[in-house]
Motif scaffolding. Structure first.
Motif, mmCIF file in Angstrom:
data_model
loop_
_atom_site.group_PDB
_atom_site.id
_atom_site.type_symbol
_atom_site.label_atom_id
_atom_site.label_comp_id
_atom_site.label_asym_id
_atom_site.label_seq_id
_atom_site.Cartn_x
_atom_site.Cartn_y
_atom_site.Cartn_z
ATOM 1 N N GLU A 1 2.413 -12.860 2.871
ATOM 2 C CA GLU A 1 1.177 -12.652 3.612
ATOM 3 C C GLU A 1 -0.017 -13.220 2.860
ATOM 4 O O GLU A 1 -0.891 -13.851 3.451
ATOM 5 C CB GLU A 1 0.970 -11.152 3.855
ATOM 6 C CG GLU A 1 -0.185 -10.878 4.804
ATOM 7 C CD GLU A 1 -0.522 -9.406 4.893
ATOM 8 O OE1 GLU A 1 0.105 -8.615 4.172
ATOM 9 O OE2 GLU A 1 -1.417 -9.080 5.676
ATOM 10 N N PHE A 2 -0.001 -13.056 1.516
ATOM 11 C CA PHE A 2 -1.110 -13.593 0.741
ATOM 12 C C PHE A 2 -1.152 -15.112 0.820
ATOM 13 O O PHE A 2 -2.223 -15.707 0.983
ATOM 14 C CB PHE A 2 -0.999 -13.140 -0.714
ATOM 15 C CG PHE A 2 -2.031 -13.757 -1.592
ATOM 16 C CD1 PHE A 2 -3.335 -13.305 -1.554
ATOM 17 C CD2 PHE A 2 -1.711 -14.820 -2.419
ATOM 18 C CE1 PHE A 2 -4.296 -13.891 -2.349
ATOM 19 C CE2 PHE A 2 -2.671 -15.405 -3.210
ATOM 20 C CZ PHE A 2 -3.975 -14.935 -3.174
ATOM 21 N N PHE B 1 -2.396 -16.061 4.183
ATOM 22 C CA PHE B 1 -3.830 -15.781 4.250
ATOM 23 C C PHE B 1 -4.635 -16.844 3.514
ATOM 24 O O PHE B 1 -5.660 -17.328 4.008
ATOM 25 C CB PHE B 1 -4.094 -14.404 3.637
ATOM 26 C CG PHE B 1 -5.546 -14.027 3.601
ATOM 27 C CD1 PHE B 1 -6.163 -13.515 4.718
ATOM 28 C CD2 PHE B 1 -6.283 -14.195 2.444
ATOM 29 C CE1 PHE B 1 -7.495 -13.176 4.691
ATOM 30 C CE2 PHE B 1 -7.624 -13.867 2.413
ATOM 31 C CZ PHE B 1 -8.228 -13.355 3.541
ATOM 32 N N SER C 1 -7.315 -19.288 5.151
ATOM 33 C CA SER C 1 -8.718 -19.239 4.706
ATOM 34 C C SER C 1 -9.207 -20.609 4.300
ATOM 35 O O SER C 1 -10.340 -20.988 4.618
ATOM 36 C CB SER C 1 -8.902 -18.290 3.532
ATOM 37 O OG SER C 1 -7.879 -17.403 3.433
ATOM 38 N N MET D 1 -4.920 -16.240 11.463
ATOM 39 C CA MET D 1 -5.356 -14.944 10.959
ATOM 40 C C MET D 1 -4.988 -13.830 11.935
ATOM 41 O O MET D 1 -4.578 -12.738 11.522
ATOM 42 C CB MET D 1 -6.865 -14.953 10.767
ATOM 43 C CG MET D 1 -7.337 -15.783 9.625
ATOM 44 S SD MET D 1 -7.151 -14.890 8.110
ATOM 45 C CE MET D 1 -8.019 -15.966 7.014
ATOM 46 N N LEU E 1 -1.466 -12.895 11.440
ATOM 47 C CA LEU E 1 -1.321 -12.061 10.250
ATOM 48 C C LEU E 1 -1.736 -10.625 10.519
ATOM 49 O O LEU E 1 -1.255 -9.699 9.877
ATOM 50 C CB LEU E 1 -2.180 -12.616 9.114
ATOM 51 C CG LEU E 1 -1.671 -13.852 8.411
ATOM 52 C CD1 LEU E 1 -2.599 -14.187 7.279
ATOM 53 C CD2 LEU E 1 -0.294 -13.599 7.883
ATOM 54 N N LEU E 2 -2.658 -10.425 11.468
ATOM 55 C CA LEU E 2 -3.165 -9.091 11.766
ATOM 56 C C LEU E 2 -2.408 -8.436 12.909
ATOM 57 O O LEU E 2 -2.934 -7.520 13.541
ATOM 58 C CB LEU E 2 -4.656 -9.169 12.105
ATOM 59 C CG LEU E 2 -5.557 -9.497 10.932
ATOM 60 C CD1 LEU E 2 -6.905 -9.929 11.382
ATOM 61 C CD2 LEU E 2 -5.679 -8.287 10.049
ATOM 62 N N MET F 1 -6.944 -5.486 1.409
ATOM 63 C CA MET F 1 -6.751 -6.646 2.273
ATOM 64 C C MET F 1 -7.869 -6.738 3.311
ATOM 65 O O MET F 1 -8.260 -7.820 3.720
ATOM 66 C CB MET F 1 -5.402 -6.515 2.975
ATOM 67 C CG MET F 1 -4.769 -7.850 3.360
ATOM 68 S SD MET F 1 -4.520 -8.929 1.959
ATOM 69 C CE MET F 1 -4.307 -10.480 2.807
ATOM 70 N N SER G 1 -10.872 -8.738 2.213
ATOM 71 C CA SER G 1 -10.683 -10.199 2.213
ATOM 72 C C SER G 1 -10.993 -10.781 3.581
ATOM 73 O O SER G 1 -11.697 -11.786 3.700
ATOM 74 C CB SER G 1 -9.255 -10.541 1.837
ATOM 75 O OG SER G 1 -8.781 -9.679 0.857
ATOM 76 N N TYR G 2 -10.477 -10.110 4.633
ATOM 77 C CA TYR G 2 -10.755 -10.599 5.988
ATOM 78 C C TYR G 2 -12.251 -10.524 6.289
ATOM 79 O O TYR G 2 -12.821 -11.443 6.886
ATOM 80 C CB TYR G 2 -9.973 -9.783 7.012
ATOM 81 C CG TYR G 2 -8.510 -10.094 7.049
ATOM 82 C CD1 TYR G 2 -8.048 -11.245 7.651
ATOM 83 C CD2 TYR G 2 -7.591 -9.237 6.469
ATOM 84 C CE1 TYR G 2 -6.704 -11.541 7.680
ATOM 85 C CE2 TYR G 2 -6.251 -9.522 6.488
ATOM 86 C CZ TYR G 2 -5.812 -10.679 7.096
ATOM 87 O OH TYR G 2 -4.486 -10.971 7.110
ATOM 88 N N ALA H 1 -9.464 -7.356 12.449
ATOM 89 C CA ALA H 1 -9.150 -6.812 11.129
ATOM 90 C C ALA H 1 -9.319 -5.298 11.127
ATOM 91 O O ALA H 1 -8.469 -4.569 10.603
ATOM 92 C CB ALA H 1 -10.042 -7.449 10.071
#
Lengths: 172, 100
Positions: free
Chosen positions: A9-10, A13, A17, A50, A53-54, B1, B4-5, B46
């Motif tokens: 996940e990192f 991310f 980003s 993103m 990921l969420l 986390m 970060s978002y 988020a």
């Protein structure tokens, strides 16, 4: 503060980003307008990643369809329907740009300070709708959000008819 | 986390703000506003996962905000084309009066 574990996940991310930030920074630094739109499409796709990921898969697909597809193409049409200069040729407004940059950086500083200062409590429950996100959203949309959903359909109809009327050539 | 978002969204919002205030081409100004809306959507999603009460509400709000933003983009482009017919330019510096 920086306890980073190199999980998948990192890494994802980090990749998204980099995509978002580089696309946004390239957008403000390019001089040709078509290049700006293309770099913004990269930002939109990064935001869709993103969303995945969420655990918001449905929104990720909506983001790709609406933003990366429709809005980018609409803006390219807007650029081509108007007589755009190939590049911004006039002398730069140094004063205004400097002041705006200072203001934006100050705003980011305030936001970053606030984000770092506040401690976010751990989530209390497992978020619902993780198993089948699209079905959960559909059920919520047609039970508790029926009225806003219908209002959005009316809004879209009115907005697009209005857009056609505005952009149509005058009869005379 | 979550932080970060939020930081990514803050960066995106500030870049969009800078673009909206400094760019001359009106299409790019509209796109910078879309950038800021995307930052807000990222925050909403988020919080819908990492907030203190995780729920689908943030995703529903994002859905509605995407719909409103699409309508705004269409109307914005239409207004821009009408203005271009009237003035012959897309430079926002030249749009300094309502009529002439």
């Amino acid at each position: 503060m920086f306890n980073i574990d190199f999980s998948g996940e990192f890494v994802a991310f980090f990749v998204f980003s980099v995509m978002i930030i580089s696309g946004a920074v390239l957008m403000v630094s390019f001089t040709k307008v078509v290049h700006m739109v293309v770099s913004l499409a990269a930002v939109f796709i990064g935001v869709a990643g993103m969303f995945i990921l969420l655990n918001a898969e449905f929104l990720a697909f909506v983001q790709v369809l609406i933003y990366a597809g429709a809005v980018s193409i609409l803006m390219i049409f807007g650029i081509m329907m108007t007589k755009h200069q190939e590049a911004e040729t006039e002398q730069p407004r140094t004063m205004q740009e400097t002041l705006t940059a200072i203001g934006a950086l100050a705003l980011f500083g305030i936001l970053f300070y606030a984000i770092r200062q506040s401690d976010f409590p751990e989530p209390q429950a497992v978020p619902d709708g993780t198993a089948d996100n699209t079905m959960a959203i559909g059920q919520a949309l047609f039970t508790s959000y029926v009225v806003p959903f219908e209002l959005v359909s009316v809004l879209l109809t009115v907005a697009f008819i209005g857009a056609i009327v505005l952009a149509k050539k005058e009869a005379d | 986390m979550l932080s970060s978002y939020l930081t990514i969204a803050a960066i995106l919002f500030c870049v969009g703000l800078y673009g909206a205030l400094t760019k001359r081409n009106a299409v790019i100004v509209l796109l910078s506003i879309e950038l800021m809306l995307n930052a807000v959507n990222l925050n909403l999603v988020a919080f819908s996962k990492y907030g203190i009460m995780p729920s689908l509400t943030g995703q529903m709000f994002t859905l509605f905000s995407i719909a409103v933003a699409a309508a705004e983009a269409a109307v914005g482009i239409a207004v821009l084309i009408a203005l271009y017919r009237a003035r012959g330019t897309v430079n926002v510096d030249d749009y300094d009066e309502m009529r002439r």
